[in-house]
Design a protein around this motif. Structure first.
Motif, PDB file in Angstrom:
ATOM      1  N   VAL A 126      54.310  32.763  67.651  1.00 52.45           N
ATOM      2  CA  VAL A 126      53.868  32.412  66.524  1.00 52.45           C
ATOM      3  C   VAL A 126      53.896  33.517  65.654  1.00 52.45           C
ATOM      4  O   VAL A 126      53.856  34.971  65.964  1.00 52.45           O
ATOM      5  CB  VAL A 126      52.600  31.687  66.435  1.00 52.45           C
ATOM      6  CG1 VAL A 126      52.639  30.266  67.331  1.00 52.45           C
ATOM      7  CG2 VAL A 126      51.399  32.389  66.976  1.00 52.45           C
ATOM      8  N   LEU A 127      53.638  33.493  64.310  1.00 53.11           N
ATOM      9  CA  LEU A 127      53.297  34.640  63.361  1.00 53.11           C
ATOM     10  C   LEU A 127      51.910  34.359  62.599  1.00 53.11           C
ATOM     11  O   LEU A 127      51.191  35.457  62.764  1.00 53.11           O
ATOM     12  CB  LEU A 127      54.394  34.674  62.348  1.00 53.11           C
ATOM     13  CG  LEU A 127      56.041  35.295  62.710  1.00 53.11           C
ATOM     14  CD1 LEU A 127      56.693  35.236  61.481  1.00 53.11           C
ATOM     15  CD2 LEU A 127      55.693  36.639  63.246  1.00 53.11           C
TER      16      LEU A 127
ATOM     17  N   MET B 266      49.534  29.240  65.168  1.00 53.60           N
ATOM     18  CA  MET B 266      48.821  29.551  66.461  1.00 53.60           C
ATOM     19  C   MET B 266      47.904  28.395  66.316  1.00 53.60           C
ATOM     20  O   MET B 266      47.824  27.775  67.579  1.00 53.60           O
ATOM     21  CB  MET B 266      47.988  30.829  66.331  1.00 53.60           C
ATOM     22  CG  MET B 266      47.286  31.038  67.618  1.00 53.60           C
ATOM     23  SD  MET B 266      46.744  32.637  67.774  1.00 53.60           S
ATOM     24  CE  MET B 266      48.039  33.761  68.304  1.00 53.60           C
ATOM     25  N   GLU B 267      47.257  27.860  65.336  1.00 56.32           N
ATOM     26  CA  GLU B 267      46.485  26.692  65.407  1.00 56.32           C
ATOM     27  C   GLU B 267      47.106  25.608  65.903  1.00 56.32           C
ATOM     28  O   GLU B 267      46.978  24.880  66.639  1.00 56.32           O
ATOM     29  CB  GLU B 267      45.846  26.623  64.216  1.00 56.32           C
ATOM     30  CG  GLU B 267      44.706  25.377  64.194  1.00 56.32           C
ATOM     31  CD  GLU B 267      43.992  25.276  62.809  1.00 56.32           C
ATOM     32  OE1 GLU B 267      42.695  24.804  62.765  1.00 56.32           O
ATOM     33  OE2 GLU B 267      44.555  25.569  61.752  1.00 56.32           O
ATOM     34  N   ALA B 268      48.635  25.355  65.339  1.00 56.02           N
ATOM     35  CA  ALA B 268      49.204  24.207  65.561  1.00 56.02           C
ATOM     36  C   ALA B 268      49.481  24.209  66.899  1.00 56.02           C
ATOM     37  O   ALA B 268      49.574  23.358  67.493  1.00 56.02           O
ATOM     38  CB  ALA B 268      50.276  24.197  64.636  1.00 56.02           C
TER      39      ALA B 268
ATOM     40  N   LEU C 175      39.497  29.142  65.267  1.00 59.15           N
ATOM     41  CA  LEU C 175      40.465  28.762  66.087  1.00 59.15           C
ATOM     42  C   LEU C 175      39.682  28.408  67.459  1.00 59.15           C
ATOM     43  O   LEU C 175      39.515  27.378  67.961  1.00 59.15           O
ATOM     44  CB  LEU C 175      41.553  29.443  66.299  1.00 59.15           C
ATOM     45  CG  LEU C 175      42.395  29.688  65.248  1.00 59.15           C
ATOM     46  CD1 LEU C 175      43.679  30.330  65.686  1.00 59.15           C
ATOM     47  CD2 LEU C 175      42.826  28.485  64.278  1.00 59.15           C
ATOM     48  N   LEU C 176      38.633  29.423  67.972  1.00 57.69           N
ATOM     49  CA  LEU C 176      38.085  29.188  68.960  1.00 57.69           C
ATOM     50  C   LEU C 176      36.939  28.061  68.792  1.00 57.69           C
ATOM     51  O   LEU C 176      36.607  27.237  69.747  1.00 57.69           O
ATOM     52  CB  LEU C 176      37.358  30.586  69.454  1.00 57.69           C
ATOM     53  CG  LEU C 176      36.424  30.565  70.429  1.00 57.69           C
ATOM     54  CD1 LEU C 176      37.007  30.039  71.957  1.00 57.69           C
ATOM     55  CD2 LEU C 176      35.787  31.847  70.808  1.00 57.69           C
TER      56      LEU C 176
ATOM     57  N   VAL D  65      42.963  37.132  65.842  1.00 57.84           N
ATOM     58  CA  VAL D  65      43.310  36.213  64.599  1.00 57.84           C
ATOM     59  C   VAL D  65      42.802  36.658  63.409  1.00 57.84           C
ATOM     60  O   VAL D  65      41.622  37.462  63.377  1.00 57.84           O
ATOM     61  CB  VAL D  65      42.896  34.699  64.934  1.00 57.84           C
ATOM     62  CG1 VAL D  65      43.506  34.012  63.815  1.00 57.84           C
ATOM     63  CG2 VAL D  65      43.443  34.316  66.161  1.00 57.84           C
ATOM     64  N   ALA D  66      43.679  36.663  62.515  1.00 55.63           N
ATOM     65  CA  ALA D  66      43.190  37.293  61.079  1.00 55.63           C
ATOM     66  C   ALA D  66      42.139  36.385  60.852  1.00 55.63           C
ATOM     67  O   ALA D  66      42.094  35.274  60.660  1.00 55.63           O
ATOM     68  CB  ALA D  66      44.385  37.233  60.313  1.00 55.63           C
ATOM     69  N   ASP D  67      41.170  37.195  59.816  1.00 60.87           N
ATOM     70  CA  ASP D  67      39.925  36.459  59.435  1.00 60.87           C
ATOM     71  C   ASP D  67      40.125  35.723  57.879  1.00 60.87           C
ATOM     72  O   ASP D  67      39.742  34.687  57.613  1.00 60.87           O
ATOM     73  CB  ASP D  67      38.627  37.519  59.108  1.00 60.87           C
ATOM     74  CG  ASP D  67      38.285  37.875  60.385  1.00 60.87           C
ATOM     75  OD1 ASP D  67      38.035  37.142  61.482  1.00 60.87           O
ATOM     76  OD2 ASP D  67      38.305  39.268  60.517  1.00 60.87           O
TER      77      ASP D  67
END
Length: 432
Positions: free
Chosen positions: A271-272, A277-279, A329-330, A297-299
């Protein structure tokens, strides 16, 4: 009261292979031509190496070349019995080895091993050895699919001191494309390290692990993005260590800076962005027994990325507005997880790591949280080593390091396996 354990005292060397006795057994497959690269790499990393060629392998690889690369005699079939040797050679070699690399493992050598035949130097050395064995098959795809070979390979899966490394798929020497390609030399080296660190345990057998790794990239315009220095090394090593311990692993990763061979055997989902990533994580979460969120993961992200490259004069204004926070995401995975699913989170911190980690662990709701410093030498982003605190239930915490990232991956997997076992539903038993 918080329970604190002391710093791990058994810190591994900078390279787990340094000073270790590695016996390389090479059987008759065309993939044998790759083994000089492996032997050379082992010696460069400080390992003590001795080689044995099967009669068929002697026709494919030069014993002189292997002797030169290993700085030790390369043994061939005619050396089996010699009046110059005080002890049987196969016994001496078997007792010398700390770990055995059997690569490539041909269909013939596999059959001899499973049946307990000791009619060659390689076969008798293998049977006499009590060291752990990393077995890496290589053969034509039709041979690999043959019922007799599959039966012998299944038999090997249950042997405690054997780590069977499944062959990959690709273009074979016979010009067929399919299964049967020996693991890449870099993966063989990684698997050897794993055997020396964790043995041949298969405690993740039958379990599915979902791992995130690497950075995300949030575009500002077609030429610029918000990202971070993560290489994905920690997450990929965690995924590969789990795979070597028997797990089926889904790896959702951003752009990586690791050897491509380290992705062999994993179900990779590149992913980019954080949204991608979430999907992917949401799609895969339901089938996982455990999740390890090692991705950086970017904030924040641009609400609407610019369709064309911004001129330099407009860049400052664009950086000051139009941004939104990326969803956690976590925390989202924790909220949506099934009851038996265990989750390990990661926190990259600077400054006072432990206090920040405790606050984050309380917020996230995951079962375990590993917090590591990114402002210390030889730890964090792009480093070969790492250190930090693992926080768990009932305010338990443990400090690791400094240590290698593969050693840390195995330690974290063992802790996560304990949580998986605790969260797993109790199987009902029938009344007698």
């Amino acid at each position: 009261m918080r329970s604190e354990t002391p710093v791990v005292s058994s810190v591994i060397p900078a390279d787990p292979l340094a000073g270790r006795r590695v016996l390389v057994l090479i059987s008759g497959s065309i993939a044998a031509v790759k083994l000089p690269l492996v032997v050379s790499a082992l010696v460069q990393r400080g390992a003590l190496v001795r080689c044995v060629l099967s009669p068929s392998a002697e026709r494919l690889v030069s014993a002189v070349a292997l002797a030169s690369l290993s700085r030790a005699p390369c043994h061939v079939e005619s050396d089996q019995w010699s009046h110059r040797e005080a002890r049987p050679l196969h016994i001496e070699l078997a007792e010398w080895a700390e770990v055995v690399l059997l690569a490539p493992l041909s269909a013939t050598s596999l059959a001899r091993w499973v049946q307990g035949l000791a009619d060659t130097l390689l076969a008798s050395t293998l049977i006499a050895s009590e060291a752990p064995v990393l077995a890496a098959p290589a053969m034509n795809s039709a041979m690999w699919a043959a019922p007799a070979v599959r039966r012998n390979w299944r038999e090997l899966q249950g042997w405690e001191r054997v780590l069977p490394l499944e062959p990959g798929s690709g273009l074979l020497a016979c010009d067929r494309v399919g299964d049967g390609r020996m693991a890449d030399p870099e993966l063989l080296l990684l698997a050897l390290e794993s055997v020396l660190l964790a043995g041949c345990r298969r405690d993740w057998q039958g379990r599915r692990l979902l791992v995130s790794a690497g950075p995300t990239r949030e575009p500002l315009d077609p030429a610029r993005c918000l990202t971070n220095p993560s290489t994905g090394r920690m997450g990929v090593l965690l995924a590969q260590a789990a795979r070597l311990r028997g797990a089926s692993v889904d790896l959702v990763h951003g752009p990586l800076a690791v050897d491509p061979a380290w992705l062999e055997g994993l179900h990779s989902h590149p992913v980019l962005t954080a949204a991608e990533m979430e999907a992917a994580l949401l799609r895969l979460q339901g089938g996982a027994d455990a999740i390890a969120m090692a991705a950086a993961v970017a904030d924040h992200r641009r609400r609407t990325p610019e369709p064309t490259k911004l001129p330099k004069q407009a860049l400052a204004d664009a950086l000051g507005s139009g941004w939104e926070a990326v969803p956690d995401l976590l925390a989202g995975l924790v909220q949506r997880r099934p009851p038996a699913q265990a989750i390990l989170g990661f926190a990259a911190q600077s400054g006072e790591v432990l206090e920040q980690a405790r606050a984050k662990f309380a917020r996230k709701g995951c079962d375990l949280l590993f917090a590591n410093p990114i402002d210390r030498a030889d730890a964090g982003f792009a480093a070969a080593g790492n250190e930090g605190w693992l926080l768990g239930p009932r305010e338990r915490q443990r400090h690791f390091g400094p240590t290698g990232k593969l050693a840390l991956a195995h330690a974290l997997l063992s802790a996560l396996a304990e949580v998986v076992a605790l969260r797993a539903p109790v199987q009902a038993t029938a009344d007698p």
